[in-house]
Design a protein around this motif. Structure first.
Motif, mmCIF file in Angstrom:
data_model
loop_
_atom_site.group_PDB
_atom_site.id
_atom_site.type_symbol
_atom_site.label_atom_id
_atom_site.label_comp_id
_atom_site.label_asym_id
_atom_site.label_seq_id
_atom_site.Cartn_x
_atom_site.Cartn_y
_atom_site.Cartn_z
ATOM 1 N N UNK A 3 0.849 -1.195 0.000
ATOM 2 C CA UNK A 3 0.000 0.000 0.000
ATOM 3 C C UNK A 3 0.886 1.246 0.000
ATOM 4 N N UNK A 4 1.572 1.582 -1.097
ATOM 5 C CA UNK A 4 2.497 2.726 -1.055
ATOM 6 C C UNK A 4 1.809 4.058 -0.775
ATOM 7 N N UNK A 5 0.532 4.198 -1.166
ATOM 8 C CA UNK A 5 -0.156 5.480 -0.977
ATOM 9 C C UNK A 5 -0.429 5.786 0.485
ATOM 10 N N UNK A 6 -0.507 4.772 1.337
ATOM 11 C CA UNK A 6 -0.703 5.006 2.769
ATOM 12 C C UNK A 6 0.495 4.501 3.573
ATOM 13 N N UNK A 7 1.561 4.107 2.890
ATOM 14 C CA UNK A 7 2.819 3.687 3.535
ATOM 15 C C UNK A 7 2.600 2.519 4.502
ATOM 16 N N UNK A 8 1.793 1.549 4.061
ATOM 17 C CA UNK A 8 1.528 0.377 4.873
ATOM 18 C C UNK A 8 1.602 -0.889 4.014
ATOM 19 N N UNK A 9 1.801 -2.002 4.681
ATOM 20 C CA UNK A 9 1.780 -3.313 4.042
ATOM 21 C C UNK A 9 0.800 -4.187 4.809
ATOM 22 N N UNK A 10 -0.109 -4.817 4.076
ATOM 23 C CA UNK A 10 -1.101 -5.711 4.693
ATOM 24 C C UNK A 10 -0.814 -7.148 4.274
ATOM 25 N N UNK A 11 -0.799 -8.050 5.250
ATOM 26 C CA UNK A 11 -0.524 -9.462 4.988
ATOM 27 C C UNK A 11 -1.764 -10.293 5.280
ATOM 28 N N UNK A 12 -2.052 -11.232 4.399
ATOM 29 C CA UNK A 12 -3.095 -12.235 4.635
ATOM 30 C C UNK A 12 -2.402 -13.455 5.230
ATOM 31 N N UNK A 13 -2.641 -13.721 6.527
ATOM 32 C CA UNK A 13 -1.835 -14.719 7.235
ATOM 33 C C UNK A 13 -2.584 -16.008 7.549
ATOM 34 N N UNK A 14 -3.909 -16.026 7.410
ATOM 35 C CA UNK A 14 -4.677 -17.250 7.681
ATOM 36 C C UNK A 14 -5.948 -17.233 6.859
ATOM 37 N N UNK A 15 -6.322 -18.414 6.336
ATOM 38 C CA UNK A 15 -7.533 -18.567 5.523
ATOM 39 C C UNK A 15 -8.241 -19.848 5.935
ATOM 40 N N UNK A 16 -9.460 -19.989 5.451
ATOM 41 C CA UNK A 16 -10.258 -21.192 5.742
ATOM 42 C C UNK A 16 -9.765 -22.401 4.962
ATOM 43 N N UNK A 17 -9.914 -23.552 5.571
ATOM 44 C CA UNK A 17 -9.608 -24.803 4.875
ATOM 45 C C UNK A 17 -10.610 -25.030 3.747
ATOM 46 N N UNK A 18 -10.114 -25.409 2.571
ATOM 47 C CA UNK A 18 -10.984 -25.793 1.468
ATOM 48 C C UNK A 18 -11.764 -24.673 0.827
ATOM 49 N N UNK A 19 -11.385 -23.422 1.059
ATOM 50 C CA UNK A 19 -12.110 -22.312 0.439
ATOM 51 C C UNK A 19 -11.945 -22.359 -1.075
ATOM 52 N N UNK A 20 -13.011 -22.170 -1.832
ATOM 53 C CA UNK A 20 -12.907 -22.224 -3.292
ATOM 54 C C UNK A 20 -11.963 -21.165 -3.837
ATOM 55 N N UNK A 21 -11.399 -21.440 -4.972
ATOM 56 C CA UNK A 21 -10.511 -20.486 -5.630
ATOM 57 C C UNK A 21 -11.264 -19.179 -5.886
ATOM 58 N N UNK A 22 -10.645 -18.083 -5.608
ATOM 59 C CA UNK A 22 -11.281 -16.787 -5.785
ATOM 60 C C UNK A 22 -11.985 -16.277 -4.548
ATOM 61 N N UNK A 23 -11.966 -17.044 -3.440
ATOM 62 C CA UNK A 23 -12.621 -16.588 -2.211
ATOM 63 C C UNK A 23 -11.893 -15.394 -1.596
ATOM 64 N N UNK A 24 -10.578 -15.357 -1.793
ATOM 65 C CA UNK A 24 -9.770 -14.296 -1.186
ATOM 66 C C UNK A 24 -9.239 -13.372 -2.274
ATOM 67 N N UNK A 25 -9.105 -12.080 -1.961
ATOM 68 C CA UNK A 25 -8.781 -11.098 -2.997
ATOM 69 C C UNK A 25 -7.444 -11.366 -3.679
ATOM 70 N N UNK A 26 -7.423 -11.167 -4.983
ATOM 71 C CA UNK A 26 -6.205 -11.359 -5.754
ATOM 72 C C UNK A 26 -5.184 -10.266 -5.557
ATOM 73 N N UNK A 27 -5.560 -9.173 -4.851
ATOM 74 C CA UNK A 27 -4.595 -8.097 -4.662
ATOM 75 C C UNK A 27 -3.517 -8.451 -3.636
ATOM 76 N N UNK A 28 -3.662 -9.557 -2.910
ATOM 77 C CA UNK A 28 -2.539 -10.067 -2.117
ATOM 78 C C UNK A 28 -1.615 -10.796 -3.098
ATOM 79 N N UNK A 29 -0.664 -10.073 -3.643
ATOM 80 C CA UNK A 29 0.096 -10.588 -4.793
ATOM 81 C C UNK A 29 1.592 -10.350 -4.684
ATOM 82 N N UNK A 30 2.085 -10.155 -3.467
ATOM 83 C CA UNK A 30 3.511 -9.931 -3.267
ATOM 84 C C UNK A 30 3.975 -10.671 -2.014
ATOM 85 N N UNK A 31 5.279 -10.714 -1.794
ATOM 86 C CA UNK A 31 5.866 -11.467 -0.683
ATOM 87 C C UNK A 31 6.725 -10.533 0.163
ATOM 88 N N UNK A 32 6.589 -10.632 1.498
ATOM 89 C CA UNK A 32 7.321 -9.746 2.408
ATOM 90 C C UNK A 32 8.179 -10.576 3.359
#
Length: 329
Positions: free
Chosen positions: A198-227
């Motif tokens: 998030x360069x415009x607000x000088x923050x980084x957001x991480x998705x660290x846990x998800x549901x088991x067996x969630x269908x593809x596309x359940x979680x936003x595709x904007x989590x697209x980098x590695x920290x």
């Protein structure tokens, strides 16, 4: 002992109104010590318990919220708390949010740099939203002074994405590498967090846990980098949002300079451990962390309800755990 300390603090709250500054100063020291007290509210009394340190905050964003104490099939005891957010924003209003959140009282807040353990049972009530409208169920934040710049997101949040649970971590912006770039052509390396830069607000957001067996596309595709500066050890996936009561145990230990640590357990099962850069450390921020829970979303048309039970807080995992074993220190 903790009851005596709590009574002392409550007594000070009343005395400060009528006494001179020296005694008020002494009472302020007692209030500062409240952060180390154990808190608990089983929502069995038809209102917030004095020993729970909670309140429903009245504000413009919460004007459409509903608070209900009652025997709504509680997890424990005789009562539970159901919070409902109603449609209250105009469809064309910019930056409008709808909330029905319960907060920790200011006098019991813990210092930002301290380790605090929380326990809270959560039930996602029907109908469960199936879109992605910034649904937040519980969040931990750092206090900000009125003159603070920017909009710091919660350093830890329990969210709902298209009907599926997810947990996010937020921190001041750290180095990240887009997936598919020369640095990370095939994805994140072991232990690295999947993030949104998030360069415009000088923050980084991480998705660290998800549901088991969630269908593809359940979680936003904007989590697209590695920290690399946010290290994630996954032990298990989250339970399904539809399963009924989920008893969470959570270690809150922000560390914006790299020494943070978060532990998440659900129904006694370790879910994830996060270490590294967690939280914000910019100018204008205050000295305490705070927790609030309840449905919060971007404007919607239908009511959204979440039930809660057995809130507890303490300085140690053993103060709040009900199931399973505490993680090693």
């Amino acid at each position: 002992m903790k009851r005596l300390l709590l009574r002392a603090a409550l007594g000070c709250a009343a005395l400060v109104i009528v006494v001179a500054a020296p005694l008020a100063s002494a009472c302020a020291k007692v209030a500062a010590g409240n952060a180390s007290l154990l808190l608990h509210d089983g929502f069995d009394q038809g209102g917030f318990a004095a020993e729970g340190g909670l309140f429903y905050k009245k504000s413009f964003e919460q004007r459409g919220g509903r608070v209900a104490f009652g025997p709504a099939a509680p997890l424990r005891g005789t009562g539970a708390l159901t919070l409902t957010v109603m449609a209250s924003c105009s469809p064309h209003r910019v930056n409008c949010s709808e909330r029905a959140e319960v907060w920790e009282r200011p006098e019991v807040l813990a210092p930002y740099r301290s380790t605090v353990w929380y326990g809270l049972a959560v039930r996602l009530d029907d109908p469960l939203p199936q879109d992605d409208r910034r649904y937040v169920i519980a969040q931990w934040k750092r206090e900000a002074r009125p003159a603070a710049e920017g909009d710091d997101s919660p350093f830890l949040a329990l969210r709902l994405y298209r009907g599926h649970l997810g947990i996010t971590i937020e921190t001041d912006r750290v180095v990240s590498y887009p997936i598919g770039s020369p640095e990370r052509p095939d994805g994140c390396r072991p232990g690295e967090a999947l993030v949104l830069d998030h360069p415009n607000v000088h923050q980084t957001r991480a998705l660290v846990a998800v549901e088991a067996g969630a269908p593809r596309g359940s979680y936003p595709g904007y989590f697209n980098a590695c920290a690399p500066d946010i290290q994630v050890t996954r032990h298990a996936d989250l339970p399904a949002a539809r399963m009924g009561w989920i008893d969470f145990v959570i270690r809150s230990q922000p560390g914006p300079h790299g020494d943070g640590r978060i532990e998440i357990m659900a129904n006694g099962v370790p879910i994830v451990t996060i270490r590294g850069h967690i939280g914000q450390g910019g100018p204008g921020l205050d000295t305490n962390q705070y927790f609030k829970f309840g449905p919060y979303r971007a404007p919607g048309r239908l009511p959204w309800s979440v039930s809660y039970d057995d809130f507890r807080r303490g300085p140690r995992c053993s103060d709040v755990i009900r199931l399973g074993q505490c993680p090693a220190e």
